[in-house]
Design a protein around this motif. Structure first.
Motif, PDB file in Angstrom:
ATOM      1  N   LEU A 112     -57.869  -7.884  11.673  1.00  0.00           N
ATOM      2  CA  LEU A 112     -58.036  -7.450  10.291  1.00  0.00           C
ATOM      3  C   LEU A 112     -58.937  -6.224  10.218  1.00  0.00           C
ATOM      4  O   LEU A 112     -58.659  -5.277   9.466  1.00  0.00           O
ATOM      5  CB  LEU A 112     -58.611  -8.586   9.442  1.00  0.00           C
ATOM      6  CG  LEU A 112     -58.848  -8.270   7.958  1.00  0.00           C
ATOM      7  CD1 LEU A 112     -57.592  -7.723   7.289  1.00  0.00           C
ATOM      8  CD2 LEU A 112     -59.339  -9.512   7.224  1.00  0.00           C
ATOM      9  N   ILE A 163     -52.126  -7.851   4.925  1.00  0.00           N
ATOM     10  CA  ILE A 163     -52.687  -8.992   5.658  1.00  0.00           C
ATOM     11  C   ILE A 163     -51.625  -9.634   6.535  1.00  0.00           C
ATOM     12  O   ILE A 163     -51.928 -10.197   7.592  1.00  0.00           O
ATOM     13  CB  ILE A 163     -53.290 -10.023   4.681  1.00  0.00           C
ATOM     14  CG1 ILE A 163     -54.272  -9.344   3.711  1.00  0.00           C
ATOM     15  CG2 ILE A 163     -54.017 -11.128   5.457  1.00  0.00           C
ATOM     16  CD1 ILE A 163     -55.403  -8.608   4.374  1.00  0.00           C
ATOM     17  N   VAL A 166     -51.696  -8.875  10.126  1.00  0.00           N
ATOM     18  CA  VAL A 166     -52.650  -9.614  10.963  1.00  0.00           C
ATOM     19  C   VAL A 166     -52.005 -10.896  11.465  1.00  0.00           C
ATOM     20  O   VAL A 166     -52.036 -11.207  12.660  1.00  0.00           O
ATOM     21  CB  VAL A 166     -53.925  -9.945  10.165  1.00  0.00           C
ATOM     22  CG1 VAL A 166     -54.870 -10.809  10.987  1.00  0.00           C
ATOM     23  CG2 VAL A 166     -54.609  -8.664   9.707  1.00  0.00           C
ATOM     24  N   TYR A 220     -62.579 -11.596   3.387  1.00  0.00           N
ATOM     25  CA  TYR A 220     -62.143 -12.407   4.523  1.00  0.00           C
ATOM     26  C   TYR A 220     -63.149 -13.547   4.619  1.00  0.00           C
ATOM     27  O   TYR A 220     -64.365 -13.314   4.712  1.00  0.00           O
ATOM     28  CB  TYR A 220     -62.139 -11.581   5.811  1.00  0.00           C
ATOM     29  CG  TYR A 220     -61.886 -12.405   7.063  1.00  0.00           C
ATOM     30  CD1 TYR A 220     -60.660 -13.022   7.277  1.00  0.00           C
ATOM     31  CD2 TYR A 220     -62.888 -12.572   8.021  1.00  0.00           C
ATOM     32  CE1 TYR A 220     -60.424 -13.775   8.420  1.00  0.00           C
ATOM     33  CE2 TYR A 220     -62.662 -13.326   9.168  1.00  0.00           C
ATOM     34  CZ  TYR A 220     -61.436 -13.921   9.362  1.00  0.00           C
ATOM     35  OH  TYR A 220     -61.213 -14.675  10.486  1.00  0.00           O
TER      36      TYR A 220
END
Length: 237
Positions: A112, A163, A166, A220
């Motif tokens: 990330l 995202i 990731v 996060y």
């Protein structure tokens, strides 16, 4: 990438009346990973990307929990803390066995940071509105949210897609929601189910809240239970 009209069509099943099976209710087995038989939250580990909610929004939503637990306490497990309330953007890993996911969680954090270094998240807000309180796959009651228009949807979907670089999400589409309460580990009977339907219908008839998601509150996070989240870093500066 799902477009706004397809999203609206996908969630068109959501309605004022709570969709829950008639008769006695048994929760989805996913509840058993997160909740103990005595209805306290178990140790449950993982990482996720979420929008923390403004305090005034939490204050506006938390009375819904007051009503649910006042009228139907037997339907739910331990109550969620007000400060944990959030809108999940993208789940990453989760397990009741930390050893199973520890390496993946570590890898997610590094990936990330690499994604953000290439594509920094700019500061902006995404305008959402409340939709309905719904039964989320017999696991929990959630308050669903809808972007107010296509532009706002595209902002949200772009973040979700980022995202997804990731770790690809375990479910194919984004369904914006705020978890309100997890169901009782032991389920409940038909009379409680009927009562819950009436309470949720009453609450849904009064829902009318606009919520601005702020990328400066996009985090996060790692968690050790469904009631304990730790901010690791913010995605937008």
């Amino acid at each position: 990438m799902e477009n706004y009209n397809d999203f609206l069509q996908r969630i068109s099943y959501q309605q004022t009346e709570l969709q829950i099976r008639d008769g006695d209710f048994t929760p989805n087995e996913r509840v058993f990973q997160k909740v103990a038989p005595e209805n306290s939250f178990k140790a449950f580990f993982g990482d996720t990307v979420v929008f923390d909610l403004p305090k005034k929004v939490k204050k506006a939503i938390y009375p819904i929990l007051d009503k649910l637990y006042e009228k139907c306490p037997e339907c739910f497990c331990q109550r969620l803390n007000e400060n944990t309330m959030h809108m999940t953007l993208h789940d990453l890993n989760a397990s009741d066995n930390l050893n199973e996911i520890a390496c993946d969680v570590f890898s997610n954090e590094i990936k990330l940071l690499e994604v953000l270094a290439k594509n920094p998240v700019e500061h902006h807000k995404i305008k959402m509105k409340t939709n309905f309180i719904v039964n989320m796959v017999d696991t929990s009651l959630v308050l669903t949210l809808v972007p107010i228009d296509e532009d706002e949807w595209n902002k949200l979907q772009a973040l979700y897609d980022m995202i997804n670089e990731v770790r690809v999400c375990g479910y194919p589409f984004l369904t914006p929601h705020i978890t309100l309460a997890y169901f009782n580990y032991n389920g409940f009977d038909k009379s409680s189910s009927d009562k819950l339907k009436k309470v949720v219908t009453s609450l849904n008839e009064k829902l009318d809240l606009e919520i601005h998601l702020d990328t400066k509150k996009l985090y996060y996070q790692k968690f050790v239970s469904m009631n304990e989240y730790i901010n690791i870093f913010r995605l937008a500066e």
